[in-house]
Design an enzyme around this catalytic site. Structure first.
Site, PDB file in Angstrom:
ATOM      1  N   SER A  64      30.943  15.813  65.533  1.00  0.00           N
ATOM      2  CA  SER A  64      30.624  14.403  65.272  1.00  0.00           C
ATOM      3  C   SER A  64      29.198  14.329  64.720  1.00  0.00           C
ATOM      4  CB  SER A  64      30.700  13.632  66.586  1.00  0.00           C
ATOM      5  OG  SER A  64      30.102  12.366  66.442  1.00  0.00           O
ATOM      6  N   TYR A 111      28.619  13.295  75.747  1.00  0.00           N
ATOM      7  CA  TYR A 111      29.464  13.388  74.545  1.00  0.00           C
ATOM      8  C   TYR A 111      28.711  14.072  73.407  1.00  0.00           C
ATOM      9  CZ  TYR A 111      32.397  12.027  70.600  1.00  0.00           C
ATOM     10  OH  TYR A 111      33.177  12.045  69.466  1.00  0.00           O
TER      11      TYR A 111
HETATM   12  N1  NAP Z   1      36.960   8.210  65.890  1.00  0.00           N
HETATM   13  C1  NAP Z   1      35.695   8.444  65.617  1.00  0.00           C
HETATM   14  O1  NAP Z   1      34.936   7.542  65.194  1.00  0.00           O
HETATM   15  C2  NAP Z   1      35.141   9.839  65.787  1.00  0.00           C
HETATM   16  C3  NAP Z   1      33.817  10.068  65.382  1.00  0.00           C
HETATM   17  C4  NAP Z   1      33.288  11.329  65.516  1.00  0.00           C
HETATM   18  C5  NAP Z   1      34.053  12.350  66.021  1.00  0.00           C
HETATM   19  N2  NAP Z   1      35.341  12.110  66.428  1.00  0.00           N
HETATM   20  C6  NAP Z   1      36.111  13.227  66.960  1.00  0.00           C
HETATM   21  O2  NAP Z   1      37.351  13.320  66.291  1.00  0.00           O
HETATM   22  C7  NAP Z   1      38.333  13.897  67.170  1.00  0.00           C
HETATM   23  C8  NAP Z   1      39.558  13.019  67.154  1.00  0.00           C
HETATM   24  O3  NAP Z   1      39.229  11.798  67.806  1.00  0.00           O
HETATM   25  P1  NAP Z   1      40.001  10.432  67.558  1.00  0.00           P
HETATM   26  O4  NAP Z   1      39.024   9.486  67.000  1.00  0.00           O
HETATM   27  O5  NAP Z   1      41.267  10.680  66.840  1.00  0.00           O
HETATM   28  O6  NAP Z   1      40.216   9.997  69.057  1.00  0.00           O
HETATM   29  P2  NAP Z   1      41.510   9.480  69.803  1.00  0.00           P
HETATM   30  O7  NAP Z   1      42.199   8.474  68.968  1.00  0.00           O
HETATM   31  O8  NAP Z   1      41.027   9.079  71.153  1.00  0.00           O
HETATM   32  O9  NAP Z   1      42.399  10.781  69.885  1.00  0.00           O
HETATM   33  C9  NAP Z   1      41.942  11.877  70.595  1.00  0.00           C
HETATM   34  C10 NAP Z   1      43.004  12.936  70.667  1.00  0.00           C
HETATM   35  O10 NAP Z   1      42.650  13.791  71.763  1.00  0.00           O
HETATM   36  C11 NAP Z   1      43.695  13.783  72.721  1.00  0.00           C
HETATM   37  N3  NAP Z   1      43.110  13.778  74.074  1.00  0.00           N
HETATM   38  C12 NAP Z   1      42.085  13.036  74.519  1.00  0.00           C
HETATM   39  N4  NAP Z   1      41.820  13.331  75.803  1.00  0.00           N
HETATM   40  C13 NAP Z   1      42.716  14.287  76.175  1.00  0.00           C
HETATM   41  C14 NAP Z   1      42.923  15.017  77.360  1.00  0.00           C
HETATM   42  N5  NAP Z   1      42.167  14.817  78.441  1.00  0.00           N
HETATM   43  N6  NAP Z   1      43.905  15.927  77.384  1.00  0.00           N
HETATM   44  C15 NAP Z   1      44.666  16.146  76.288  1.00  0.00           C
HETATM   45  N7  NAP Z   1      44.502  15.484  75.118  1.00  0.00           N
HETATM   46  C16 NAP Z   1      43.545  14.565  75.064  1.00  0.00           C
HETATM   47  C17 NAP Z   1      44.489  12.525  72.475  1.00  0.00           C
HETATM   48  O11 NAP Z   1      45.781  12.743  72.926  1.00  0.00           O
HETATM   49  P3  NAP Z   1      46.809  11.513  73.160  1.00  0.00           P
HETATM   50  O12 NAP Z   1      47.177  11.035  71.803  1.00  0.00           O
HETATM   51  O13 NAP Z   1      47.920  12.165  73.891  1.00  0.00           O
HETATM   52  O14 NAP Z   1      46.050  10.515  73.954  1.00  0.00           O
HETATM   53  C18 NAP Z   1      44.381  12.382  70.970  1.00  0.00           C
HETATM   54  O15 NAP Z   1      45.346  13.193  70.328  1.00  0.00           O
HETATM   55  C19 NAP Z   1      37.663  14.000  68.542  1.00  0.00           C
HETATM   56  O16 NAP Z   1      37.228  15.328  68.746  1.00  0.00           O
HETATM   57  C20 NAP Z   1      36.467  13.074  68.426  1.00  0.00           C
HETATM   58  O17 NAP Z   1      35.423  13.458  69.282  1.00  0.00           O
HETATM   59  C21 NAP Z   1      35.903  10.877  66.315  1.00  0.00           C
END
Ligand code: NAP
Length: 204
Positions: A77, A90
């Protein structure tokens, strides 16, 4: 859990590993000791954001090395770029992802493995309460497409032009000392506190 995953993946040829899993326990800025259920928050973040990535890499990398071919994409991130007060568990976990990816790339590049670290800003997903998309906030599908188009060109990326420009502007306008100073200002603490209170009221 990882032994079970390893057993189930036996015999499968995996060319691309995407370590996407990640969790942000508290969306609103929260001081370290103010995190509710802090013990669980720490353990969950470390297991989800750091341990899973290292373990999945340990499981999948050997077969890539054997074939001298493979791609590992790790989701870090922008907040992994610098200390991020009020979200330090985080942001520190994302720093780990960045360091691990860069080190791994250096170690395995000559063996035909590419390790890419992707460092987004805001992408509209559940994690950030599906914020409305605009020039700063990308939709998940647009972001994924843009980020995948960078594979092979760079091993460390913001993932899309808009995020690259935002990252560049942040670094230029707010170098680390200025950033930390701004975040430590009393007025900002008050803003964070108001946000927290508003969040608590909404939950009730
Ligand atoms: N969205 C942003 O603005 C942003 C910015 C910077 C970095 N990121 C990074 O991008 C990546 C994807 O994030 P996202 O935005 O797509 O977030 P998200 O919508 O919350 O999805 C996160 C993913 O991780 C899985 N997950 C979360 N906690 C878990 C646990 N305890 N055990 C197993 N699976 C778990 C979720 O599974 P389920 O679908 O089963 O819940 C989902 O597939 C992450 O590494 C995040 O840190 C996101």
């Amino acid at each position: 859990m990882y032994q079970a995953i390893e057993d189930n993946l036996k015999g499968m040829e995996i060319g691309i590993l995407v370590n996407n899993v990640g969790m942000l326990v508290f969306f609103n800025p929260t001081r370290f000791l103010d995190m509710p259920n802090i013990d669980k928050a720490i353990m969950d973040t470390i297991s989800c954001n750091m341990l899973s990535l290292v373990q999945m890499t340990r499981i999948v990398l050997p077969q890539m090395v054997e074939r001298k071919k493979g791609l590992v994409i790790n989701l870090s991130s922008e907040v992994g770029n610098r200390p991020f007060p009020m979200s330090i568990i985080y942001s520190s976990s994302k720093r780990f992802v960045d360091f691990f990816s860069r080190g791994l790339h250096a170690e395995y590049k000559s063996l035909g493995i590419t390790v890419q670290c992707v460092m987004p800003l805001f992408v509209s997903t559940d994690m950030i309460h599906n914020l409305r998309t605009n020039i700063f906030v990308k939709s998940a599908s647009d972001y994924a497409r843009d980020a995948l188009n960078t594979v092979g060109y760079t091993n460390r990326t913001s993932g899309c032009l808009s995020h690259a420009l935002q990252s560049f502007a942040l670094a230029l306008l707010m170098p680390d000392p200025v950033f930390e100073f701004v975040l430590s200002l009393k007025t900002l603490e008050d803003v964070f506190e108001k946000l927290r209170q508003k969040d608590e009221k909404m939950k009730k």
